[in-house]
Design an enzyme around this catalytic site. Structure first.
Site, PDB file in Angstrom:
ATOM      1  CB  CYS A 139      33.680  44.088  36.546  1.00  0.00           C
ATOM      2  SG  CYS A 139      32.884  45.223  37.120  1.00  0.00           S
TER       3      CYS A 139
ATOM      4  CD  GLU B 264      32.146  39.882  37.686  1.00  0.00           C
ATOM      5  OE1 GLU B 264      31.873  40.721  36.439  1.00  0.00           O
ATOM      6  OE2 GLU B 264      32.807  40.355  38.469  1.00  0.00           O
TER       7      GLU B 264
HETATM    8  C1  8X3 Z   1      30.570  43.332  38.546  1.00  0.00           C
HETATM    9  C2  8X3 Z   1      28.640  42.321  38.428  1.00  0.00           C
HETATM   10  O1  8X3 Z   1      26.524  42.154  38.750  1.00  0.00           O
HETATM   11  O2  8X3 Z   1      27.965  41.002  39.860  1.00  0.00           O
HETATM   12  O3  8X3 Z   1      30.659  42.323  37.625  1.00  0.00           O
HETATM   13  O4  8X3 Z   1      27.714  42.406  40.942  1.00  0.00           O
HETATM   14  S1  8X3 Z   1      27.792  41.917  39.321  1.00  0.00           S
END
Ligand code: 8X3
Length: 808
Positions: free
Chosen positions: A446, A448
């Protein structure tokens, strides 16, 4: 059916039309073949077993070439499909086959024959062996009861939610460049050379290094074999094809799939195909949370683009066509969550294999190039919710880039999301990365980021419902949803707290208690995972895995930077609830604590005046220090906790505000809250303001975010920020320029992430009423966009209720 024949995108439009709005199916082949192989390899090293399973899959899985496609590689049925990973959550399979076709969130169809295969061939083998069962067994009773229903661990409590049982890894990005540079032939040869150099008498070499290296050899063979099977199929189809144009295309597919990913690509087309084979085979390998991302595609494909353009071998239009063939392939593979919790966290068939554009070169110069612009152009012109386009922004991002980013955002499908180098790069440096690594980060989830050869942390993280902590402070450790159970701390009768300070202290104690259990979960997860998962394909591309002869799922890999997270969910709800209590109960004494609790118990039925009073107290998202200073303290408390305890876990477990759609199921367990929120409705998402609470315009939302952050802590990570604008406020050239300066302001404030929905509330209401007319309406959710009509009514309402800003 709406027409999707878009000038300049005819082929991509035809492919899209073949699957759009189709109800997805479950394909069981991957799970069946994986299980067959695992039955055969019991007792061997896990990484070796995994590689053998991939080889077995590569040999036997059905291969497909879609009509009109130029890029090949699927993991299952034609059309929209999902596949199963029984090693992860096979204990849900029996209920899943009953419930998946009819569940409210992201339903899937299943044929009777496939259901039979699940019941007879797959599910029985995994009973007692899945990661989810092992995790439930490993949790101490106090942690278990805030995680699952202790009577039935298949049911989540939605209080302190682990996510490791519905994905075998968090988001990831491979070093695709390595495959392009040396091909799987090169990767295999390196492994064979290492095998030759092993000490034949060393126990470590025999027991650890050798199985690792053999696994690398096996997966190299597996992916090449799988690619070559596409080549054979394409040749057969070409022999039978009567249309000479398609026949030539099939011959080309045959030639390219015989070459990549075994050898380095010679052209842009081959590079794209090589990358896609790796992408797709990764999905057969494991269920990575939200799917493996595509990395900095405008960077690693650029040399091939430049070369082909220079030689006159390709036109920009053909480049866009090839990319859109990949986008279409991506869109058909859906990230299927069979656990109801996974389903509720990822509504709208969420997956976001981000494609990163822009940003900086490893040397710190601006990185935008012609491919960046072609990708933005494709996003504007071709109406599809994949890939998730992520635009990196920095202070020297060129004006043209920002302008085109803003124009793309204005198209309204939520793309691209923005990630801020000015916040991300210094944090990566602070965690030990070199400048080259930090400047070269790729967006992976999202919000990261990964440094593909430096990150080594894969354990999925905890999502923590802090609105439940507010409720427990008001109910002395209990929740209305789970009557009679003490789930939190018994902080005492709130009516006995004589001051705001005492109330706030009690809340902070609950918050700390939640963090304690989240970290205990992580302790168990980190230690269990490498016994259950291996990923030889992913490891084959990672420099540190190869140097250390360790699978990427091993808890510690020397030289690695472990970037893990925990999520603060319901931030806006918690801040506003605390601000309302401080102001209305303690400072202005408009109501007593007793009256507040009575109103909450009755979900404000008959207490509308109290609800209004509370809802009009100072709230987060308005650049109002009253609320923002509470926000900052909550943030700091959580940062302090992880500063103290993540060292013990041996990783960076950073504070993040990225909800997926968890704020909806989390809201469903929380009774009415003191910010005037009605019982069991969604919580505020990410680091956004509560629904309708932000009344001072979008810049005030940015400023609240800024003032609530603790920039002196390196333990901070992504904050997801959603902003909804009406189309008229960004209308025309003037609107684009306003959006550009808004983006610059956001970047100057060093906020991590930003994304927009540019839509009128009325359009969403119309779409809810007449879904058939709005099948193609895309909306932005968390780090992804989805079709509005694919969402549950709760999530639709959540979007409708977010503040619509009419001016920036
Ligand atoms: C969230 C992805 O896999 O780090 O965007 O939870 S995760």
């Amino acid at each position: 059916e709406q027409t999707v024949t878009i000038p300049g995108h005819e082929r991509a439009g035809r492919i899209l039309r073949s699957f759009q709005n189709q109800r997805p199916k479950i394909d069981v082949e991957r799970a069946r073949l994986f299980t067959e192989s695992f039955r055969q390899s019991e007792g061997e090293a896990l990484i070796l077993r995994w590689s053998k399973a991939l080889l077995h899959i590569a040999k036997h899985i059905t291969v497909y070439i879609d009509e009109d496609q130029l890029i090949v590689g699927r993991g299952g049925y034609t059309g929209r499909y999902g596949i199963l990973y029984p090693e992860l959550d096979g204990d849900y399979l029996d209920t899943a086959i009953r419930e998946l076709p009819s569940r409210g969130q992201s339903p899937f169809d299943l044929t009777d024959e496939d259901a039979r295969v699940i019941v007879n061939e797959i599910s029985p083998y995994w009973k007692g062996k899945t990661f989810h069962e092992a995790l439930a067994d490993a949790l101490p009773a106090d942690t278990l009861k805030v995680t699952y229903d202790p009577e039935d661990p298949l049911k989540s409590r939605f209080i302190i939610n682990e996510t490791a049982s519905f994905r075998s890894s968090i988001q990831w990005v491979h070093d695709y460049e390595k495959v392009l540079r040396i091909g799987y032939k090169g990767i295999k040869e390196e492994a064979l050379r290492e095998i030759d150099q092993l000490d034949p008498y060393s126990p470590v070499d025999n027991m650890e290094k050798l199985p690792f290296l053999q696994a690398i050899v096996n997966v190299s063979d597996a992916i090449v074999l799988w690619a070559n099977r596409h080549s054979e199929l394409a040749s057969r189809q070409a022999d039978e094809e009567s249309n000479p144009v398609r026949q030539a295309e099939l011959r080309k597919i045959a030639e390219i799939s015989a070459r990549v990913p075994e050898y380095p690509p010679r052209s842009f087309h081959e590079a794209v195909q090589s990358q896609w084979f790796v992408q797709m085979f990764s999905r057969l390998e494991q269920k990575t949370g939200t799917v493996i991302s595509n990395g900095r595609m405008d960077q690693y494909l650029y040399p091939y683009y430049q070369q082909d353009i220079k030689l006159g071998h390709i036109t920009d239009q053909e480049v866009i066509e090839l990319l859109e063939c990949v986008w279409n392939a991506m869109a058909q593979f859906l990230d299927l969550y069979i656990s109801p919790t996974g389903g509720a966290f990822n509504e709208g068939y969420a997956h976001w294999e981000a494609v990163t554009v822009g940003g900086q070169t490893p040397g710190g110069l601006d990185a935008t190039n012609e491919l960046t612009y072609l990708m933005l152009q494709s996003k504007r012109e071709f109406p599809l919710n994949y890939p998730d386009l992520a635009a990196r922004i920095h202070t020297r991002s060129p004006e043209r880039y920002l302008y085109e980013v803003a124009e793309t955002i204005k198209e309204g499908s939520g793309f691209p999301k923005l990630i801020n180098d000015e916040e991300v790069v210094p944090l990566l440096l602070a965690k030990g990365a070199t400048f080259e690594e930090a400047y070269d980060y790729a967006v992976s989830g999202c919000a990261e980021c990964r440094m593909p050869n430096r990150d080594t942390y894969t354990s999925p993280c905890a999502y923590i419902n802090f609105a439940a902590a507010i409720e427990m402070t008001l109910r002395n450790g209990q929740m209305q949803r789970y009557p009679g159970e003490i789930l939190g701390l018994e902080t005492g009768d709130p009516q006995s707290f004589g001051s705001w300070e005492l109330f706030f202290d009690a809340y902070k104690a609950q918050q700390k208690h939640f963090l304690k259990h989240a970290f205990i979960q992580q302790h168990a997860i980190i230690r269990l995972r490498s016994r259950h998962f291996a990923a030889p394909l992913s490891s084959s591309m990672h420099k540190l895995c190869l140097q250390n002869f360790k699978d990427i799922h091993e808890p510690h890999i020397e030289g690695g930077i472990d970037l893990g997270y925990f999520e603060f969910i319901g931030y806006g709800t918690v801040i506003d609830s605390l601000a309302a209590i401080k102001k209305v109960v303690y400072e202005d004494k408009r109501i007593t604590m007793g009256q507040l609790i009575e109103a909450l118990d009755r979900d404000f039925e008959g207490y509308e005046a109290i609800r209004q009073l509370l809802a009009h107290a100072p709230s987060y998202g308005n650049n109002d220090d009253y609320a923002d200073s509470i926000a900052k303290e909550l943030d700091e408390e959580a940062l302090k906790f992880t500063r103290n305890y993540s060292k013990q876990l041996g990783v960076n477990l950073d504070l993040r505000y990225v909800p997926f759609t968890s704020h909806v199921p989390f809201g469903k367990v929380v009774a009415a809250t003191p910010n005037g929120r009605k019982a069991y409705t969604p919580l505020a998402d990410g680091s956004s303001a509560s629904h309708g609470a932000d009344k001072n315009g979008p810049t005030a939302v940015l400023l609240s975010n800024f003032y609530s952050k603790n920039y002196n802590y390196r333990e901070r990570a992504a904050r997801l920020l959603n902003i909804k604008l009406t189309p008229s406020c960004v209308d025309g050239e003037e609107g684009t320029l306003k959006l550009v300066s808004f983006i610059r302001t956001w970047s100057d404030l060093r906020l991590w992430h930003l994304q927009f929905n540019i839509i009128n509330r009325q359009t969403l209401l119309d779409a809810q009423r007449e879904p058939e007319q709005y099948r193609n309406l895309l909306v932005r959710i968390a780090g992804y966009s989805a079709y509005f009509t694919d969402l549950s009514e709760d999530l639709q309402n959540d979007l409708i209720r977010r503040t619509e800003h009419t001016a920036i």
